[in-house]
Design a protein around this motif. Sequence first.
Motif, PDB file in Angstrom:
ATOM      1  N   THR A 163      -5.663   4.565   2.878  1.00 21.00           N
ATOM      2  CA  THR A 163      -4.651   5.384   2.211  1.00 21.00           C
ATOM      3  C   THR A 163      -5.343   6.637   1.702  1.00 21.00           C
ATOM      4  OG1 THR A 163      -3.531   3.355   1.496  1.00 21.00           O
ATOM      5  CG2 THR A 163      -2.855   5.404   0.439  1.00 21.00           C
ATOM      6  N   CYS A 164      -4.670   7.769   1.791  1.00 23.30           N
ATOM      7  CA  CYS A 164      -5.269   9.046   1.379  1.00 23.30           C
ATOM      8  C   CYS A 164      -4.340   9.795   0.432  1.00 23.30           C
ATOM      9  CB  CYS A 164      -5.560   9.916   2.601  1.00 23.30           C
ATOM     10  SG  CYS A 164      -6.126  11.590   2.188  1.00 23.30           S
ATOM     11  N   TYR A 165      -4.929  10.311  -0.648  1.00 24.49           N
ATOM     12  CA  TYR A 165      -4.236  11.190  -1.591  1.00 24.49           C
ATOM     13  C   TYR A 165      -4.974  12.525  -1.533  1.00 24.49           C
ATOM     14  CZ  TYR A 165      -2.680   6.619  -3.142  1.00 24.49           C
ATOM     15  OH  TYR A 165      -2.168   5.342  -3.180  1.00 24.49           O
ATOM     16  N   SER A 167       0.835  -1.209   0.000  1.00 23.62           N
ATOM     17  CA  SER A 167       0.000   0.000   0.000  1.00 23.62           C
ATOM     18  C   SER A 167       0.866   1.254   0.000  1.00 23.62           C
ATOM     19  CB  SER A 167      -0.928  -0.004   1.214  1.00 23.62           C
ATOM     20  OG  SER A 167      -1.803  -1.094   1.190  1.00 23.62           O
ATOM     21  N   HIS A 168       1.905   1.236   0.809  1.00 26.39           N
ATOM     22  CA  HIS A 168       2.814   2.384   0.884  1.00 26.39           C
ATOM     23  C   HIS A 168       3.615   2.527  -0.407  1.00 26.39           C
ATOM     24  CE1 HIS A 168       6.770   4.164   2.212  1.00 26.39           C
ATOM     25  NE2 HIS A 168       5.917   5.110   2.543  1.00 26.39           N
ATOM     26  N   TYR A 221      -8.054  -1.071  -5.525  1.00 29.34           N
ATOM     27  CA  TYR A 221      -8.496   0.294  -5.790  1.00 29.34           C
ATOM     28  C   TYR A 221      -9.720   0.249  -6.710  1.00 29.34           C
ATOM     29  CZ  TYR A 221      -4.578   2.679  -3.549  1.00 29.34           C
ATOM     30  OH  TYR A 221      -3.686   3.182  -2.639  1.00 29.34           O
ATOM     31  N   VAL A 244      -4.827   8.675  -9.228  1.00 25.80           N
ATOM     32  CA  VAL A 244      -5.312   7.506  -8.490  1.00 25.80           C
ATOM     33  C   VAL A 244      -5.931   6.466  -9.425  1.00 25.80           C
ATOM     34  CG1 VAL A 244      -6.979   6.721  -6.756  1.00 25.80           C
ATOM     35  CG2 VAL A 244      -5.658   8.806  -6.364  1.00 25.80           C
ATOM     36  N   TYR A 278      -3.018  -3.110  -6.920  1.00 20.81           N
ATOM     37  CA  TYR A 278      -3.628  -1.841  -7.303  1.00 20.81           C
ATOM     38  C   TYR A 278      -5.000  -2.073  -7.937  1.00 20.81           C
ATOM     39  CZ  TYR A 278      -3.825   2.547 -10.152  1.00 20.81           C
ATOM     40  OH  TYR A 278      -4.168   3.735 -10.751  1.00 20.81           O
ATOM     41  N   ALA A 282       0.323  12.489   0.018  1.00 24.45           N
ATOM     42  CA  ALA A 282      -0.414  11.268   0.328  1.00 24.45           C
ATOM     43  C   ALA A 282       0.160  10.648   1.583  1.00 24.45           C
ATOM     44  CB  ALA A 282      -0.336  10.278  -0.843  1.00 24.45           C
ATOM     45  N   THR A 286      -0.185   6.718   4.049  1.00 27.23           N
ATOM     46  CA  THR A 286      -0.743   5.376   4.206  1.00 27.23           C
ATOM     47  C   THR A 286      -0.839   5.047   5.685  1.00 27.23           C
ATOM     48  OG1 THR A 286       0.363   4.707   2.161  1.00 27.23           O
ATOM     49  CG2 THR A 286      -0.460   2.946   3.575  1.00 27.23           C
ATOM     50  N   GLU A 316       1.369   4.072  -2.867  1.00 22.43           N
ATOM     51  CA  GLU A 316       1.207   5.508  -2.581  1.00 22.43           C
ATOM     52  C   GLU A 316       2.298   6.317  -3.283  1.00 22.43           C
ATOM     53  OE1 GLU A 316       2.897   8.331   0.662  1.00 22.43           O
ATOM     54  OE2 GLU A 316       1.836   6.661   1.603  1.00 22.43           O
ATOM     55  N   HIS A 317       3.532   5.825  -3.253  1.00 25.70           N
ATOM     56  CA  HIS A 317       4.631   6.513  -3.939  1.00 25.70           C
ATOM     57  C   HIS A 317       4.428   6.493  -5.454  1.00 25.70           C
ATOM     58  CE1 HIS A 317       8.015   7.039  -0.891  1.00 25.70           C
ATOM     59  NE2 HIS A 317       7.016   6.537  -0.181  1.00 25.70           N
TER      60      HIS A 317
END
Length: 431
Positions: free
Chosen positions: A94-96, A55-56, A189, A116, A185, A87, A89, A59-60
Motif C-alpha cells: 500500500t502506498c501513501y 488494506s483498502h 503497520y 500513516v 492497522y 494513496a 492499495t 487506505e481510505h
Amino acid sequence: MKARTQALQDGVRRTVLPSGLRIITEEIPTTRSVSLGVWVGIGSRDETPAMSGASHFLEHLLFKGTHKRTAMQISAEIEAVGGETNAFTTKEYTCYYARVLDADLPLAMDVLCDAVADSLLQPADVETERGVILEEIAMHEDEPGDEVHDVFTEAIFGDHPLGRLISGTEESITPMTRSQINSFYRKRYTPPNIVITAAGNLQHAAVVKLVRKALAGSALDAGSADPADLRQATKRVRTQKPHTVVRNRDTEQAHVVVGGVGIGRNDDRRFALGVLNNVLGGGMSSRLFQEIREKRGLAYSVYSYSSQYADAGLIGVYAGCAPGKVEEVLDLIRSELDRVAVTGITAEEIARGKGMVKGSYVLGLEDTGSRMSRIAKSELLYGELMSVDDLLARVDAVTPEEVNAVAADLLAQRMSLAVVGPFDETAFPAG
C-alpha cells in the motif's frame, strides 16, 4: 542501535533507522519538486477471507484525521501549497504519497507521516467510508472492462488471496468492525514493514531528519528491529485448472480475457517475457492489434499483459468487441497464441520488442513520482536497485532463443477464459 546509511547509486542513498524503518532518497537537483511516498509492505494478499478488503479500507481511513489534524486539514494543508496527495492499495503493498514544491517537503512529510502513523479511525469515519467503499465496489461492477480482469484473476488463483478483490466484497466489508480494522492497522503497520522514499530536489540527511521529527513519539518511533525480509516465494501458488467464467451483464460490448499462469517477478525470464508481451500485444504494431483491430476492425481495444507477484504470475490477452463478434475474436487470439508458441517470433520483432521495453522504462522515469516509485519498489519487491544502464543491458542481452522458449512454455498451456457480457456459461463450451 544507530541508524545505518549507505549509498546505493549516484544520488540514491538508503538509511535504516533503529526501528527497522527504511528511508531511501534520490537527489534530482534539476527539478523544483519532490515526490514523497510512505510504502507499507502489506496488501490484500495478507488478509484473511473475513478481512478481505481491510488494506483498502484502511487506505481510505488514514486520511480521515489524527490527533493533530482533521480530515479537512490533511487535504487543505497540502492543497494550500499547490501539492497533491493520494494513496493506492495493491495485492502486495500500500502506498501513501504526495507531490509538492521542494520548499514544501517539510510540510508534506509531517502531514503524510502523521496520517500513516497516528490515524484515529473514528467509528463515525469507519461508517462513512464503509458506505464510500460499498459504492466503489458497485461502481466497479458497472465497469465491465475492469471487472473482467478481476474475473480472470479469480479464475486463475481461485480462493487464494491473490484471487480476491483488493477492495473486498460487500459480504466482507459490511460486517467489518472498527476494532478489526484498528487491530489490522496496529499489527501490520510497523516500522520494519515501512519504506519512506522521496525523489526530487532534496538532501538525504535533511529528509532523514524530517522523518525522525515527524514520527517522534508515534507508534512508528518505537522498538529496535531489522527491516522486514522480502516476501518469499517459499512455494508456488496453487492455481486453478483452466476453465471458463462468465459474468452475465446487459452490456453493449463483450469483454474477454484469455490467459493462464505466468511467472514470478524474480524469475530471470521476466525480461524475455517483457519483450514477448510487447510483440504479442503491447502496442499498435503488435501482432494482436494488427490482426484484430487494424486488419479486421473487430475490436477497439485489444492488448496482452502480464502480472507478477513474489511467488506467482499470470499472462492474459484482453479484447472488447460487439457480442456477435466474440467467437471470431477468440478464435483469432487463440490462433495467434498457438502460432507464437510453436513458431516463435522473428528477429525483427524481437528488436522492436526490446526497443519498446527500453523506451517505456526510460521515458517512464521522466518525473519525480516515477523515480520515487522506482526506488521504493526496488526495496520492497526486489531487494536491489538496478541502475537504468544495467536494466537496459539486461533487456539487450535477451536472445531470440530465450523469448521463444518462454513463448513455448507459457503460450502452449491450456488457457482460462473470463467473459463479461450478455452471455451465459453455455455460450462458451469447454476447451
